[in-house]
Design an enzyme around this catalytic site. Sequence first.
Site, short mmCIF file in Angstrom:
data_model
loop_
_atom_site.label_atom_id
_atom_site.label_comp_id
_atom_site.label_asym_id
_atom_site.label_seq_id
_atom_site.Cartn_x
_atom_site.Cartn_y
_atom_site.Cartn_z
CE LYS A 22 -2.78 0.76 3.81
NZ LYS A 22 -2.97 2.15 4.18
NE ARG A 124 -4.81 8.46 11.51
CZ ARG A 124 -4.28 7.61 10.64
NH1 ARG A 124 -5.02 7.07 9.69
NH2 ARG A 124 -3.01 7.29 10.73
CB SER A 171 5.77 10.52 10.86
OG SER A 171 4.83 10.52 9.80
CD GLN A 173 0.85 8.48 7.11
OE1 GLN A 173 0.39 9.37 7.82
NE2 GLN A 173 0.22 7.34 6.91
CG ASP A 322 1.28 0.25 9.59
OD1 ASP A 322 0.95 1.09 10.45
OD2 ASP A 322 1.54 0.58 8.41
CE LYS A 349 0.47 4.57 13.05
NZ LYS A 349 1.13 5.33 11.98
NE ARG A 353 -4.22 0.12 13.67
CZ ARG A 353 -3.62 0.38 12.51
NH1 ARG A 353 -2.31 0.49 12.46
NH2 ARG A 353 -4.33 0.50 11.40
C1 S3P Z 1 2.90 4.99 6.20
C2 S3P Z 1 3.57 5.37 7.33
C3 S3P Z 1 3.17 5.00 8.68
C4 S3P Z 1 2.21 3.82 8.68
C5 S3P Z 1 1.13 3.99 7.64
C6 S3P Z 1 1.72 4.10 6.27
C7 S3P Z 1 3.37 5.44 4.88
O1 S3P Z 1 2.51 6.09 9.29
O2 S3P Z 1 1.66 3.63 9.95
O3 S3P Z 1 0.25 2.89 7.68
O4 S3P Z 1 2.96 4.88 3.85
O5 S3P Z 1 4.19 6.37 4.86
P1 S3P Z 1 3.33 7.28 10.05
O6 S3P Z 1 4.10 8.03 9.07
O7 S3P Z 1 2.24 8.12 10.68
O8 S3P Z 1 4.15 6.58 11.07
#
Ligand code: S3P
Length: 438
Positions: A22, A124, A171, A173, A322, A349, A353
Amino acid sequence: MRFFGLSSGPGLQGEISIPGDKSIAHRAVILSALAQGQTTVKNFPLNEDCLATANAVKKLGIKITLNRASCQATVFGRRLLGLNRPKGAICVKESGTTFRLLLGLLAGQDFGTKLNAGDSLRHRPMLRVIKPLRLMGAQINSKMIGGEEYPPIVIRGANLTAITYRLPVASAQVKSALLLAGLFACGETKVIEPLKTRDHTERMLKLFKADLKVRGNTIIIKGGKELISPRALYIPADISSAAFFMVGANIIPDSRVLIKKVSLNPSRLGVVKVLNKMGAGLKIKRLKLSGRGNEPTGDILASSKILRGVRIKKSEIPSLIDELPILMVAACLAKGVSVFEGVSELRVKETDRIKSMLVNLTKMGAKIKVVKSGKQENIIIKGVKGLRAARVSSFGDHRTAMSMIIAGLAASGETYIDNVTCINKSFPAFLKTLNSLT
Ligand code: S3P
């Protein structure tokens, strides 16, 4: 939905292929949109989150065709500054990764966009992305509550200035949003991570020939350079989805499961390392990449084992963030005590969780508690001989749902889990795949 315990056999047996990763898929679609010409993304996962990214990018004027039968997305990219102002707001439903990556992408556009989110994503935190993007020059208005900022968000891009930014929270993201914004900024954007997080954005940017350097925990991207499409890329299977079957095979007696072509990106291998420390004996066969991509891939063989307790350090958390819910299930059935250190990020999340797994596993007879140590939260689990069937809840969260289904199969009796449709967020074929093994 009802699940019968499989603890008295027969176990999970067989060979499975699971959908593409993903995280990699979001990045593949976004970068393909920014590179001139056609890019074919093979093994594109047709889950709600990745479709949300494809739909958002389409709303920005990029043609994308999806071949559902062959799981292929073809993106017709239009250069770095080729996106159009969308007609109306873009809603990304519950996809947090889509939301945060789009903020980075939209920070570089000279038009305003309203980004909307579904019920759970609207709770969030977004300040972690908004703050550095504002420093780069983006204008962002959001819903502010008690010092935090939430969707919906209106973002207007600008001539961005490169910044050096030390992430307060590890993070991927946030890092990725800043690197995407960095593509449009004047100068070199430097992002410094407190702990290494998944590096799919860096790998994908390199594949698309961005001007990017990685020096330890610092990533440096130079803005203004056009991306060059590799024309085709293959997305290996998602290790976060594979994890349910690894643990399932480990804890359900008489099991042996071969999982094909899984992403073995080192920044995501925490789950394999921890399970092997617990005695899982996972066997990995590395494969040569088929097609173009920049991600290591291999088959994983998992079978029934007697697991032992483990200590997961805070520094390991980003590599298995995750997978913590399913690792909690494994720890419940391991001999001895397990400690998961520094897990607070789990609270923000799709659901909290820590709470969802604590409530559910306690109902099934687990000995699990959360202990505060300063600002840090640790989970302590004392292994039990077996879990008992119970009525549990997904809390609307896909990974809680899949973890509890595996726990239900390992328990004696019939376990009921409510609202499992949330699984479609990441792995719509989960139950079908599981049924092929039982
Ligand atoms: C992700 C980063 C993670 C993960 C999420 C997908 C990504 O989140 O938990 O399911 O694709 O960059 P965080 O960046 O908030 O840790």
